[in-house]
Design a protein around this motif. Sequence first.
Motif, PDB file in Angstrom:
ATOM      1  N   ARG A 161      -6.176  -3.696  18.795  1.00  0.00           N
ATOM      2  CA  ARG A 161      -4.920  -3.881  18.083  1.00  0.00           C
ATOM      3  C   ARG A 161      -3.778  -3.237  18.869  1.00  0.00           C
ATOM      4  NH1 ARG A 161      -5.103  -5.544  12.933  1.00  0.00           N
ATOM      5  NH2 ARG A 161      -7.221  -4.745  12.663  1.00  0.00           N
ATOM      6  N   SER A 162      -2.669  -3.941  18.942  1.00  0.00           N
ATOM      7  CA  SER A 162      -1.483  -3.405  19.610  1.00  0.00           C
ATOM      8  C   SER A 162      -0.505  -2.874  18.572  1.00  0.00           C
ATOM      9  CB  SER A 162      -0.805  -4.500  20.437  1.00  0.00           C
ATOM     10  OG  SER A 162      -0.200  -5.468  19.581  1.00  0.00           O
ATOM     11  N   GLU A 163       0.577  -2.237  19.031  1.00  0.00           N
ATOM     12  CA  GLU A 163       1.591  -1.754  18.094  1.00  0.00           C
ATOM     13  C   GLU A 163       2.175  -2.898  17.279  1.00  0.00           C
ATOM     14  OE1 GLU A 163       4.534   0.523  20.089  1.00  0.00           O
ATOM     15  OE2 GLU A 163       3.168   2.128  20.660  1.00  0.00           O
ATOM     16  N   ASP A 164       2.310  -4.057  17.892  1.00  0.00           N
ATOM     17  CA  ASP A 164       2.871  -5.214  17.179  1.00  0.00           C
ATOM     18  C   ASP A 164       1.950  -5.713  16.075  1.00  0.00           C
ATOM     19  OD1 ASP A 164       5.116  -5.160  18.782  1.00  0.00           O
ATOM     20  OD2 ASP A 164       4.341  -6.649  20.206  1.00  0.00           O
ATOM     21  N   ASP A 165       0.659  -5.374  16.172  1.00  0.00           N
ATOM     22  CA  ASP A 165      -0.310  -5.829  15.175  1.00  0.00           C
ATOM     23  C   ASP A 165      -0.384  -4.900  13.967  1.00  0.00           C
ATOM     24  OD1 ASP A 165      -1.091  -7.990  16.801  1.00  0.00           O
ATOM     25  OD2 ASP A 165      -2.501  -6.709  17.903  1.00  0.00           O
ATOM     26  N   LEU A 166       0.213  -3.728  14.076  1.00  0.00           N
ATOM     27  CA  LEU A 166       0.146  -2.761  12.983  1.00  0.00           C
ATOM     28  C   LEU A 166       1.066  -3.178  11.842  1.00  0.00           C
ATOM     29  CD1 LEU A 166       0.273   0.504  15.118  1.00  0.00           C
ATOM     30  CD2 LEU A 166      -1.738  -0.435  13.955  1.00  0.00           C
ATOM     31  N   TYR A 173       0.861  -1.176   0.000  1.00  0.00           N
ATOM     32  CA  TYR A 173       0.000   0.000   0.000  1.00  0.00           C
ATOM     33  C   TYR A 173       0.899   1.228   0.000  1.00  0.00           C
ATOM     34  CZ  TYR A 173      -3.388   3.500   1.596  1.00  0.00           C
ATOM     35  OH  TYR A 173      -4.183   4.630   1.709  1.00  0.00           O
ATOM     36  N   VAL A 174       0.779   2.046  -1.049  1.00  0.00           N
ATOM     37  CA  VAL A 174       1.646   3.205  -1.249  1.00  0.00           C
ATOM     38  C   VAL A 174       0.871   4.468  -0.880  1.00  0.00           C
ATOM     39  CG1 VAL A 174       3.025   4.510  -2.917  1.00  0.00           C
ATOM     40  CG2 VAL A 174       2.897   2.002  -3.079  1.00  0.00           C
ATOM     41  N   VAL A 181       1.197  -5.336   2.350  1.00  0.00           N
ATOM     42  CA  VAL A 181      -0.181  -5.715   2.685  1.00  0.00           C
ATOM     43  C   VAL A 181      -0.184  -7.036   3.441  1.00  0.00           C
ATOM     44  CG1 VAL A 181      -2.413  -6.375   1.718  1.00  0.00           C
ATOM     45  CG2 VAL A 181      -1.151  -4.439   0.747  1.00  0.00           C
ATOM     46  N   GLN A 182      -0.928  -7.091   4.525  1.00  0.00           N
ATOM     47  CA  GLN A 182      -1.068  -8.301   5.324  1.00  0.00           C
ATOM     48  C   GLN A 182      -2.535  -8.705   5.377  1.00  0.00           C
ATOM     49  OE1 GLN A 182       0.763  -7.812   9.206  1.00  0.00           O
ATOM     50  NE2 GLN A 182       2.397  -6.526   8.382  1.00  0.00           N
TER      51      GLN A 182
END
Length: 594
Positions: free
Chosen positions: A447-452, A417-418, A438-439
Motif C-alpha cells: 500500500r502506498s500513501e495514496d492508498d491510505l 471510522y471514529v 470508510v472505503q
Amino acid sequence: MTHSPPGRDGQQRRRNSSRRRFLQVTAATGAVASISGVSVAQDDEDNETDDSDASDSQADEVVTDGPTIGLELVGEGFTSPVGFEVAPDDEDRYFVVDQLGQIHVLEGASNGDGGPLQLRDEPFLDVSDRMVEVSGGTGEFDERGLLGLAFHPDFQENGRFFVRYSAPPSEDTPDDYDHTAVLSEFTTADDEHSTADPESEEILLEVPEPQFNHNAGAVVFGPDGYLYVPLGDGGDADDTGLGHVEDWYDENEGGNGQNTTDTLLGGIHRIDVDADGDGDRPYGIPDDNPFVDSDEGFDEYYAWGLRNPWRVSFDSEGNFYVADVGQNLFEEVNIVENGGNYGWNVKEGIECFSTEDPGEPGDECPSSTPEDVRGGEDLLDPVIQYPHIVDGETLGISITGGYVYEGEAASELQDMYVYGDWSRGFGSPDGSLFASPVQDYEPSADRSEDDLWDIQELSVSDAPNDRINRFVLAFGRDHDDELYVLTTARYTDGETGEVWRIVPEGEGETIEPHENAVGSEEEDEEEADTEDGEDDEIDDDAAGDDGMDNETDNESVDGAGNESGDVGNESVDDGADNESIDDGNASVGNESDE
C-alpha cells in the motif's frame, strides 16, 4: 463462517472446573531496551520515507479539517476509564471499566431524553485485590490494570462475562518478568444480573508479561460468536529485550510479533468459550483458526504481527478494526482478517522498520515472509496511518481505536471510522479526535500513501481551540450505535475520568480544561514543594511508557492501554515507542506503547 454458540446448561460445570492454561513463554535473554518515551525529540527527517521524503505538501494533506461535533457529559468521577460496554438486551445500564480495577455502572436512558446518567454507588465488580497495584499507588503513568470487558451474547440467559486484568507474577512466571496477563470468566450473583459474583472467577488464560507496557487489553465477541483476545508484543522498545523471542527476519532483532510458535504475544487470539477444550484448555478452538492441525503456531492464533493493539471493534458488515500503537514514527489502523500478518517488527505502518535506527524508516524490507515461514504470507498494510510529527508539529503519539459510526444523532459522522490519539504530549492532556471515511478494503502488502484512507480531525464545539483538552483513553458504543469518548486529565490517580456522548454541534457541554489536570497551575504549585529532580524522574519514567500509551491502552494512558490510555489509551508510548498498553509473551497481552 457463521457460528451459533450452543446452549450452555453446564455453566456450573465450568464454574467448578479448576482447569486453567498457563502458557509458558520462552524467556529471551539480553538487556532490556531503554524506554525513551514520547519526550524524545524527533527531526522531520525521522518521518521521511525512503521514496517520498514526506514533502511539506504531503504533510499538509495528512490530516484535513473534519466535522464539528458536540460532547455531552454522561458520567464522571472515574480515575482512568478505559472501557465502555453494554450488555445484550440491557437497555439502561452502561458499564465503565476503570483501570484501577472496578467495573462501574451508569444507569439511565441512552438517548439523553431521560436526563443525565446516574453512577451506581457500588461497582458491578472489583478485582483490584487480584491485580498488581497500578503505578504503585503513586498516580504515575502505568499501562497495567483492569483493561477489558466483554459480555457473552447470551448474557441475559447465562450471566457470563469476561475480563482482562494484570495480576502479579506467579510462581511459574519467569524471573524478572513484570506481571501476568489474565483472561477470566465471571458470572452474575442473581437472576437479575444486578451485580457480579466475585467468587465465580474461572481463569481461562494466564500469560507472563515481561514488561509493564504493550498489554493491549480489549476483549470482544465477534459476529461469529467467538471471543477475540488481542495481546501486545510484551513491551519495551523494538520488540526486543527480556521476554522477546527470535523470529525469521535476521535484519532486525526480535521479535514476538513474527513468532507464532514460541509465544502468543504480538497477536490476536480467537477462542470458543462455549466449547470444552482438549486437556487442560478450558475453552474450545474454532476449526478455521489458521494453525489448527498445524505445527506452525499456537491453535489460539487468529492474526499476528502487532505491537500494541489498543482497542478493537467490529462494524455491522463484520469488518474487524484494530488500532495498533506505533513506536517512534507512525500510528496505524488495520482491518484484520483470519490468518493475517500485520508486519511488526519488520514494518511500522507501511514503512520499513529498523531496530538499529528506529527513528528513521528502513531503506528496504520484505513484503512477505519466506516460503519456509508459514508458506510465504504477505505482510499486510494498514488502511489508516499518520506520523507523529508533521511540519515540526506533533500530531499524536499513541492511537486510540474506535468504531465505525452507524448511529443517527451525529449524521455528519455516518459511515466514518471514529478514533483518536491519546495526547499530543505526555506532560499535559491534549488528545485528538479523528474520523476516516470508510472505503472498500482489499488486503495489500504494497500500500502506498495514496492508498491510505483520508484522515479528518474533528472539532469540538464550545471547547477552547476546538479540542477536548483531555487524554483520550477509549471509545464506546451503545445499543443505538451512538458513540462515547472516555477521557481523563491525569494518569492513575484522582477522579478526573469522564465519559462523553458524541452529539451534534451545539448540543454538547462547554468544555474547559480540567482544573485538576496533570500540568495544571494548581498541580504545579503543589509540586513546587517537592524535591528538585523528582518531576524529571516522573517524566522520564512515564515517557518510557509508550503507551498507556493510549490504552491508559490510549491504550494511552490506559495504563491499561491506550497508549494513552490503552489504559492504555489504550496512551503514551514506552520506550521510545508510542504505544499503548502492551502485554507480554506468548500469552495474552495488553494496549500501551513504548
